[in-house]
Design an enzyme around this catalytic site. Sequence first.
Site, PDB file in Angstrom:
ATOM      1  N   HIS A  58       0.736  -1.157  -0.049  1.00 29.44           N
ATOM      2  CA  HIS A  58      -0.088   0.001   0.112  1.00 29.44           C
ATOM      3  C   HIS A  58       0.710   1.467  -0.057  1.00 29.44           C
ATOM      4  O   HIS A  58       0.442   2.296  -0.406  1.00 29.44           O
ATOM      5  CB  HIS A  58      -0.896   0.102   1.394  1.00 29.44           C
ATOM      6  CG  HIS A  58      -1.956  -1.054   1.298  1.00 29.44           C
ATOM      7  ND1 HIS A  58      -1.731  -2.434   1.513  1.00 29.44           N
ATOM      8  CD2 HIS A  58      -3.201  -1.178   0.944  1.00 29.44           C
ATOM      9  CE1 HIS A  58      -2.824  -3.017   1.704  1.00 29.44           C
ATOM     10  NE2 HIS A  58      -3.721  -2.351   1.028  1.00 29.44           N
ATOM     11  N   ASP A 131      -4.630  -5.952  -8.104  1.00 27.49           N
ATOM     12  CA  ASP A 131      -4.663  -5.401  -6.614  1.00 27.49           C
ATOM     13  C   ASP A 131      -5.215  -3.969  -6.962  1.00 27.49           C
ATOM     14  O   ASP A 131      -5.177  -3.556  -7.886  1.00 27.49           O
ATOM     15  CB  ASP A 131      -3.368  -5.538  -5.991  1.00 27.49           C
ATOM     16  CG  ASP A 131      -3.744  -5.611  -4.230  1.00 27.49           C
ATOM     17  OD1 ASP A 131      -4.898  -5.114  -3.851  1.00 27.49           O
ATOM     18  OD2 ASP A 131      -2.909  -5.894  -3.398  1.00 27.49           O
TER      19      ASP A 131
END
Length: 204
Positions: A58, A131
Site C-alpha cells: 500500500h 490489486d
Amino acid sequence: VDVNNNAANPVIGFRSWGENPGAVTRASRAYMRGMQDAGILAVAKHFPGHGDVDTDSHLALPLVRVDRRRLDSLELPPFRGLIAAGLGGMMVAHLSVPALDSTGTPTTLSRPVVTGLLREKLGFNGLIFTDAMNMKGVISKYSPGEADVRALQAGNDILEFSKNVPMALQMVRAAVDSGRISQKEIDVHCRRVLALKQWAGLNH
C-alpha cells in the site's frame, strides 16, 4: 493464499492460513469450494505470493528476493492447487520479483507474470484482477491512467480501485485507438466478465 513465511511481513500475518504451503492449499481449496458451490466467485490473492516481503505494498513496491526454484516450491503451490481445483478468480499483487521479471516492473503490470506465467504456464482461464490500482506499490512508479493501460497490456481483466477513473477511461480509449491495446484484447476481457455474470446468474 499467501504463505506467511516472513515474520517481518507488515501486511499478511494473520491474514494467511499459515507457513506451510500444503496446509495453505488445503484450507484455501475448502474455502474456495464453499464459496463457489454457493455461487460466489472465489478470488485467490496475492499472486505470485506476498508472504516473504518486509514492505507494505500500500505504501511502496515490495521486493521478493528469492529465486525461481524457491517460488516453485513455496509461493506458487497454493495457486497451482486452486487453479487445478477450478478457481474462478485470481488477484495479482504489486510486487517486484526479479526471478520472474528482471525489469523491476510491478507484477501487476508485467506481461511475463500475468500472461506468460499465470495464463500460459499455469493454465489459468478465469478472471484476473489487479490489486488496488491506487496503491503506492504501483502508482509510485507509473502515473494513474498510464498504470491502467499497462495493467490491461499485461493481461489483467479487471482493474480494482483505479486512482482516477475518468483519466483511465480516456487513456485506455486512446491506447485502443492508437493500437497500443487491440480491440480483440478488450473483447476477450469483456467476454470473461460476461461469462462470470452468467455463471453467477446475473443474466436473470
